[in-house]
Design a protein around this motif. Structure first.
Motif, PDB file in Angstrom:
ATOM      1  N   SER A 105      40.840   5.068  -3.421  1.00 31.12           N
ATOM      2  CA  SER A 105      40.880   4.094  -3.360  1.00 31.12           C
ATOM      3  C   SER A 105      41.401   2.948  -3.389  1.00 31.12           C
ATOM      4  CB  SER A 105      39.849   3.409  -4.776  1.00 31.12           C
ATOM      5  OG  SER A 105      38.450   4.165  -4.877  1.00 31.12           O
ATOM      6  N   ASN A 106      42.770   3.392  -3.300  1.00 32.45           N
ATOM      7  CA  ASN A 106      44.496   2.694  -3.585  1.00 32.45           C
ATOM      8  C   ASN A 106      44.089   1.766  -4.139  1.00 32.45           C
ATOM      9  OD1 ASN A 106      46.746   2.253  -2.207  1.00 32.45           O
ATOM     10  ND2 ASN A 106      46.043   1.036  -0.637  1.00 32.45           N
ATOM     11  N   VAL A 107      43.789   2.174  -5.346  1.00 34.73           N
ATOM     12  CA  VAL A 107      44.210   0.477  -6.900  1.00 34.73           C
ATOM     13  C   VAL A 107      45.191   0.231  -6.939  1.00 34.73           C
ATOM     14  CG1 VAL A 107      42.355   1.443  -7.640  1.00 34.73           C
ATOM     15  CG2 VAL A 107      44.990   2.736  -8.687  1.00 34.73           C
ATOM     16  N   ASP A 108      45.401  -1.053  -7.831  1.00 29.64           N
ATOM     17  CA  ASP A 108      47.225  -1.743  -7.227  1.00 29.64           C
ATOM     18  C   ASP A 108      47.997  -1.227  -8.494  1.00 29.64           C
ATOM     19  OD1 ASP A 108      46.778  -2.763  -5.219  1.00 29.64           O
ATOM     20  OD2 ASP A 108      45.139  -4.567  -6.482  1.00 29.64           O
ATOM     21  N   LEU A 109      47.090  -0.630 -10.006  1.00 33.04           N
ATOM     22  CA  LEU A 109      47.933   0.254 -10.882  1.00 33.04           C
ATOM     23  C   LEU A 109      46.870   0.865 -11.512  1.00 33.04           C
ATOM     24  CD1 LEU A 109      50.769  -1.506 -13.412  1.00 33.04           C
ATOM     25  CD2 LEU A 109      48.405  -0.312 -14.524  1.00 33.04           C
ATOM     26  N   ILE A 110      46.829   2.250 -12.205  1.00 35.62           N
ATOM     27  CA  ILE A 110      46.121   2.932 -12.703  1.00 35.62           C
ATOM     28  C   ILE A 110      46.977   2.665 -14.129  1.00 35.62           C
ATOM     29  CG2 ILE A 110      45.963   5.440 -13.567  1.00 35.62           C
ATOM     30  CD1 ILE A 110      46.157   6.254 -10.214  1.00 35.62           C
ATOM     31  N   LEU A 111      45.969   3.163 -15.403  1.00 34.98           N
ATOM     32  CA  LEU A 111      46.531   2.148 -17.677  1.00 34.98           C
ATOM     33  C   LEU A 111      46.009   4.309 -17.506  1.00 34.98           C
ATOM     34  CD1 LEU A 111      47.109   1.888 -19.368  1.00 34.98           C
ATOM     35  CD2 LEU A 111      45.103   1.052 -19.874  1.00 34.98           C
ATOM     36  N   GLY A 112      46.565   5.206 -17.449  1.00 35.45           N
ATOM     37  CA  GLY A 112      46.074   6.822 -18.483  1.00 35.45           C
ATOM     38  C   GLY A 112      46.410   6.153 -19.888  1.00 35.45           C
ATOM     39  N   ASN A 113      45.082   6.243 -20.262  1.00 29.36           N
ATOM     40  CA  ASN A 113      45.309   6.028 -22.126  1.00 29.36           C
ATOM     41  C   ASN A 113      45.002   7.362 -22.507  1.00 29.36           C
ATOM     42  OD1 ASN A 113      44.719   5.502 -24.516  1.00 29.36           O
ATOM     43  ND2 ASN A 113      42.183   3.922 -24.309  1.00 29.36           N
ATOM     44  N   GLY A 114      45.561   7.679 -23.116  1.00 35.50           N
ATOM     45  CA  GLY A 114      46.032   9.029 -23.903  1.00 35.50           C
ATOM     46  C   GLY A 114      46.513  10.346 -22.581  1.00 35.50           C
ATOM     47  N   THR A 115      47.273  11.424 -23.124  1.00 34.71           N
ATOM     48  CA  THR A 115      48.449  11.800 -22.936  1.00 34.71           C
ATOM     49  C   THR A 115      47.958  12.689 -21.272  1.00 34.71           C
ATOM     50  OG1 THR A 115      49.271  12.604 -24.706  1.00 34.71           O
ATOM     51  CG2 THR A 115      49.926  14.150 -23.077  1.00 34.71           C
ATOM     52  N   GLY A 116      46.668  13.554 -21.940  1.00 34.64           N
ATOM     53  CA  GLY A 116      45.661  13.879 -20.225  1.00 34.64           C
ATOM     54  C   GLY A 116      45.381  13.236 -19.509  1.00 34.64           C
ATOM     55  N   ALA A 117      45.361  12.045 -19.953  1.00 35.97           N
ATOM     56  CA  ALA A 117      44.987  10.855 -18.608  1.00 35.97           C
ATOM     57  C   ALA A 117      46.264  11.011 -17.867  1.00 35.97           C
ATOM     58  CB  ALA A 117      44.512   9.311 -18.944  1.00 35.97           C
ATOM     59  N   LEU A 118      47.144  10.225 -18.376  1.00 35.21           N
ATOM     60  CA  LEU A 118      48.807   9.918 -17.777  1.00 35.21           C
ATOM     61  C   LEU A 118      48.840  11.019 -17.260  1.00 35.21           C
ATOM     62  CD1 LEU A 118      51.155   8.473 -18.022  1.00 35.21           C
ATOM     63  CD2 LEU A 118      52.155   9.624 -19.959  1.00 35.21           C
ATOM     64  N   GLN A 119      48.652  12.143 -18.033  1.00 31.75           N
ATOM     65  CA  GLN A 119      49.385  13.316 -17.169  1.00 31.75           C
ATOM     66  C   GLN A 119      48.494  13.678 -15.340  1.00 31.75           C
ATOM     67  OE1 GLN A 119      48.811  16.171 -19.664  1.00 31.75           O
ATOM     68  NE2 GLN A 119      51.083  16.313 -20.720  1.00 31.75           N
ATOM     69  N   ALA A 120      47.150  13.488 -15.307  1.00 30.90           N
ATOM     70  CA  ALA A 120      46.605  13.243 -14.386  1.00 30.90           C
ATOM     71  C   ALA A 120      46.653  12.092 -13.508  1.00 30.90           C
ATOM     72  CB  ALA A 120      44.984  13.927 -14.464  1.00 30.90           C
ATOM     73  N   ALA A 121      47.323  11.656 -13.866  1.00 29.06           N
ATOM     74  CA  ALA A 121      47.949  10.019 -13.252  1.00 29.06           C
ATOM     75  C   ALA A 121      49.110  10.671 -12.839  1.00 29.06           C
ATOM     76  CB  ALA A 121      47.512   8.608 -13.574  1.00 29.06           C
ATOM     77  N   ALA A 122      49.359  10.980 -12.896  1.00 36.72           N
ATOM     78  CA  ALA A 122      51.566  11.400 -12.343  1.00 36.72           C
ATOM     79  C   ALA A 122      50.975  12.355 -11.185  1.00 36.72           C
ATOM     80  CB  ALA A 122      52.275  11.617 -13.404  1.00 36.72           C
ATOM     81  N   THR A 123      50.574  12.995 -11.193  1.00 38.61           N
ATOM     82  CA  THR A 123      50.081  14.235 -11.001  1.00 38.61           C
ATOM     83  C   THR A 123      49.547  13.941  -9.326  1.00 38.61           C
ATOM     84  OG1 THR A 123      50.123  16.394 -12.719  1.00 38.61           O
ATOM     85  CG2 THR A 123      48.875  16.634 -10.029  1.00 38.61           C
ATOM     86  N   ALA A 124      48.810  12.627  -9.550  1.00 43.07           N
ATOM     87  CA  ALA A 124      47.812  12.358  -8.380  1.00 43.07           C
ATOM     88  C   ALA A 124      48.017  11.672  -6.964  1.00 43.07           C
ATOM     89  CB  ALA A 124      46.076  11.286  -9.081  1.00 43.07           C
ATOM     90  N   THR A 125      49.618  10.608  -8.091  1.00 43.90           N
ATOM     91  CA  THR A 125      49.880   9.653  -6.657  1.00 43.90           C
ATOM     92  C   THR A 125      51.464   9.798  -7.494  1.00 43.90           C
ATOM     93  OG1 THR A 125      50.311   7.328  -6.171  1.00 43.90           O
ATOM     94  CG2 THR A 125      48.930   7.885  -8.143  1.00 43.90           C
TER      95      THR A 125
END
Length: 332
Positions: free
Chosen positions: A100-120
């Motif tokens: 969706s080409n969002v402007d920013l991602i918030l990863g709330n919780g370690t698993g969410a942060l790791q997934a975001a960092a892997t995604a882009t």
């Protein structure tokens, strides 16, 4: 005529080079291009929350409130999704944000942060409710910032001071059991870090881990049988299962000191904790700096929240735990 056509082609090529390469997916420029909010721009923010519980909910709310206040309600849209504790769901959610080409991602919780960092490697990412970024992102030479498209806030209260709290309340205890989820790297970091601080007080420390929700009860029972007092670090699985832990610990008459207020409210007697709402607000302020003020997210140092000693009055009364001055009762 041929010469004129050639000059036009060169001019068009130069124009394409000046504008086209900016959108190349291989870019590693983590800074925002605008120095002030663009008039009429709507910022699209993807929020991936690992699991639903009070601490993470409060952090998400603080983040949204801060960013909405700074940008204006009409200038920011949030796509907020909860992964229900499933790392694969985190991956799916974050990949959708990238598409969706969002402007920013918030990863709330370690698993969410790791997934975001892997995604882009390109879209700015901020984490919140993260204990230790070096551990979460497997950064060996930790400098206080990531040198990648990630920054954020940490919910880590000083672990040596948490050990001080446990000793202040239970100086005569002999055995301390630490329980946490083995799948959460940040929980292991906390357990490994606080153990020497507890051993300095003469406690015999033993670690008990559960793999997931299914064996929380059995592990908690074993820890209660073998320990005088328990310690639970900031742990998402534990936070989602405080009712189970509480029932077992109360029946065994074993007090629990916790790494954060939400777990303490659910099953503990005391904690050295932070306000997750204020942590989220700080993260929202960081997001504004990235989106509007052009701050380089790769060089932004991880931020922390101030700590407060808190206790659960009802549970302390039931277990006969006397709380000294300097503690604040958790509001119910």
């Amino acid at each position: 005529m041929k010469k004129s056509k050639r000059m036009i082609a060169i001019a068009l090529s130069a124009l394409m080079m000046s504008f086209g390469f900016a959108g190349c997916g291989g870019s590693t420029d983590y800074t925002a291009s605008n120095s002030k909010a663009e008039e009429g721009k709507v910022y699209n923010i993807g929020i991936c929350q690992l699991v639903q519980h009070n601490a993470l909910d409060a952090a998400t709310k603080g983040f949204r409130d801060a960013l909405t206040e700074k940008l204006g309600e009409d200038n920011v849209k949030f796509d907020e999704q909860n992964a229900q504790g499933d790392s694969q769901n985190c991956t799916t959610i974050c990949n959708q944000f990238v598409s969706s080409n969002v402007d920013l991602i918030l990863g709330n919780g370690t698993g969410a942060l790791q997934a975001a960092a892997t995604a882009t490697p390109n879209i700015p990412i901020l984490g919140t409710s993260i204990t230790h970024y070096g551990t979460a992102l497997d950064i060996k030479d930790w400098k206080g910032y990531t040198e990648m498209n990630v920054s954020g806030t940490s919910d880590l209260a000083p672990l040596d001071e948490q050990a001080d709290v446990l000793h202040e309340l239970f100086p005569d205890a002999k055995k301390v059991g630490i329980i946490y989820c083995s799948a959460e790297a940040n929980s292991k970091y906390q357990a490994d870090t606080i153990t020497p601080s507890l051993e300095k007080y003469g406690y015999e420390v033993k670690i008990y881990t559960f793999a997931d929700t299914n064996d929380v009860a059995a592990v908690t029972q074993t820890a209660c049988d073998d320990s005088d007092v328990l310690y639970i670090p900031t742990d998402n699985t534990a936070a989602s299962n405080t009712g189970i832990i509480d029932n077992i610990a109360l029946a065994a008459k074993k007090p629990i000191v916790t790494g954060e207020e939400g777990i303490c409210d659910g099953c503990g007697v005391a904690t050295l904790s932070i306000s997750y709402y204020e942590l989220g607000k700080k993260t929202g302020e960081m997001a504004y700096d990235v989106l509007v003020n052009g701050k380089d997210v790769s060089k932004m140092e991880i931020s922390y929240a101030p700590t407060t000693k808190k206790y659960d009055a009802d549970r302390c009364k039931e277990l006969g735990v006397k709380i000294p001055d300097g503690y604040t009762a958790i509001e119910k």
